[in-house]
Design a protein around this motif. Sequence first.
Motif, PDB file in Angstrom:
ATOM      1  N   GLU A 109       0.825  -1.207   0.000  1.00 21.63           N
ATOM      2  CA  GLU A 109       0.000   0.000   0.000  1.00 21.63           C
ATOM      3  C   GLU A 109       0.858   1.256   0.000  1.00 21.63           C
ATOM      4  O   GLU A 109       0.544   2.225  -0.691  1.00 21.63           O
ATOM      5  CB  GLU A 109      -0.937  -0.014   1.218  1.00 21.63           C
ATOM      6  CG  GLU A 109      -1.925   1.135   1.236  1.00 21.63           C
ATOM      7  CD  GLU A 109      -2.802   1.190  -0.014  1.00 21.63           C
ATOM      8  OE1 GLU A 109      -3.061   2.316  -0.491  1.00 21.63           O
ATOM      9  OE2 GLU A 109      -3.187   0.126  -0.520  1.00 21.63           O
ATOM     10  N   ARG A 112       2.023   1.882  -3.483  1.00 22.60           N
ATOM     11  CA  ARG A 112       0.937   2.441  -4.309  1.00 22.60           C
ATOM     12  C   ARG A 112       0.784   3.934  -4.059  1.00 22.60           C
ATOM     13  O   ARG A 112       0.609   4.713  -5.007  1.00 22.60           O
ATOM     14  CB  ARG A 112      -0.379   1.729  -4.000  1.00 22.60           C
ATOM     15  CG  ARG A 112      -0.471   0.356  -4.585  1.00 22.60           C
ATOM     16  CD  ARG A 112      -1.842  -0.230  -4.328  1.00 22.60           C
ATOM     17  NE  ARG A 112      -1.863  -1.634  -4.686  1.00 22.60           N
ATOM     18  CZ  ARG A 112      -2.439  -2.579  -3.978  1.00 22.60           C
ATOM     19  NH1 ARG A 112      -3.072  -2.295  -2.864  1.00 22.60           N
ATOM     20  NH2 ARG A 112      -2.407  -3.825  -4.379  1.00 22.60           N
ATOM     21  N   GLN A 113       0.853   4.338  -2.803  1.00 19.17           N
ATOM     22  CA  GLN A 113       0.719   5.763  -2.490  1.00 19.17           C
ATOM     23  C   GLN A 113       1.861   6.571  -3.105  1.00 19.17           C
ATOM     24  O   GLN A 113       1.633   7.643  -3.674  1.00 19.17           O
ATOM     25  CB  GLN A 113       0.701   5.965  -0.980  1.00 19.17           C
ATOM     26  CG  GLN A 113      -0.581   5.523  -0.324  1.00 19.17           C
ATOM     27  CD  GLN A 113      -0.513   5.653   1.184  1.00 19.17           C
ATOM     28  OE1 GLN A 113       0.524   6.012   1.734  1.00 19.17           O
ATOM     29  NE2 GLN A 113      -1.624   5.354   1.851  1.00 19.17           N
ATOM     30  N   ARG A 114       3.089   6.060  -3.004  1.00 19.53           N
ATOM     31  CA  ARG A 114       4.221   6.777  -3.610  1.00 19.53           C
ATOM     32  C   ARG A 114       4.066   6.872  -5.114  1.00 19.53           C
ATOM     33  O   ARG A 114       4.380   7.896  -5.726  1.00 19.53           O
ATOM     34  CB  ARG A 114       5.533   6.091  -3.260  1.00 19.53           C
ATOM     35  CG  ARG A 114       6.011   6.426  -1.867  1.00 19.53           C
ATOM     36  CD  ARG A 114       7.332   5.812  -1.640  1.00 19.53           C
ATOM     37  NE  ARG A 114       7.099   4.370  -1.569  1.00 19.53           N
ATOM     38  CZ  ARG A 114       7.835   3.504  -0.915  1.00 19.53           C
ATOM     39  NH1 ARG A 114       8.900   3.889  -0.320  1.00 19.53           N
ATOM     40  NH2 ARG A 114       7.525   2.234  -0.880  1.00 19.53           N
ATOM     41  N   ARG A 116       1.242   6.924  -6.765  1.00 17.30           N
ATOM     42  CA  ARG A 116       0.207   7.934  -7.049  1.00 17.30           C
ATOM     43  C   ARG A 116       0.773   9.345  -6.923  1.00 17.30           C
ATOM     44  O   ARG A 116       0.481  10.212  -7.758  1.00 17.30           O
ATOM     45  CB  ARG A 116      -0.957   7.761  -6.072  1.00 17.30           C
ATOM     46  CG  ARG A 116      -1.843   6.604  -6.395  1.00 17.30           C
ATOM     47  CD  ARG A 116      -3.060   6.597  -5.476  1.00 17.30           C
ATOM     48  NE  ARG A 116      -3.535   5.246  -5.335  1.00 17.30           N
ATOM     49  CZ  ARG A 116      -3.743   4.616  -4.185  1.00 17.30           C
ATOM     50  NH1 ARG A 116      -3.535   5.234  -3.053  1.00 17.30           N
ATOM     51  NH2 ARG A 116      -4.166   3.389  -4.164  1.00 17.30           N
ATOM     52  N   GLU A 117       1.585   9.565  -5.871  1.00 18.04           N
ATOM     53  CA  GLU A 117       2.168  10.895  -5.678  1.00 18.04           C
ATOM     54  C   GLU A 117       3.092  11.275  -6.828  1.00 18.04           C
ATOM     55  O   GLU A 117       3.084  12.410  -7.301  1.00 18.04           O
ATOM     56  CB  GLU A 117       2.927  10.942  -4.353  1.00 18.04           C
ATOM     57  CG  GLU A 117       2.028  10.905  -3.138  1.00 18.04           C
ATOM     58  CD  GLU A 117       2.810  10.760  -1.854  1.00 18.04           C
ATOM     59  OE1 GLU A 117       4.064  10.834  -1.900  1.00 18.04           O
ATOM     60  OE2 GLU A 117       2.174  10.563  -0.804  1.00 18.04           O
TER      61      GLU A 117
END
Length: 142
Positions: A109, A112-114, A116-117
């Motif tokens: 997770e 995934r956040q990195r 997206r950023e």
Amino acid sequence: MDAMDKDRDIPAHGVRPLWTEEPARRRRLPDPVRTAAVRAVIIIAVTLVEVMVALLCTLAGSWSAFPVVLATVASTVVATWGVLDVWVTRQVWRQRYGVVSRPSSTAREMRRQRRRERAREADPTVTSRPAAERGPARGAAA
């Protein structure tokens, strides 16, 4: 003048350490595996000595050749068990304490956040959708 003062006339620039530590080529075996390996080596050494005694007794025609041969056969079985014990102990240790190569769900997770950023920084018009809206994952069974 004590014994320590005798070496004061030796120049200090040529002083080298007595030995230098080098990193080990392989990691040390875990303690249970090392214990089993030492036990197996001792058993195998005793078996080889018994083989030599049996051979010499047989060549000499001694009456003790037959009991020694029987003991050698038994020792061979025990030595085989010792080697298998090392193998099984090693496998058990790996299963219990080995490194799990699967990433945890929290690590996944965070990646995934990195991602997206980075995508937002590269192109601010791109918005990511939740997984339920994107459909099945690549390579997923239909």
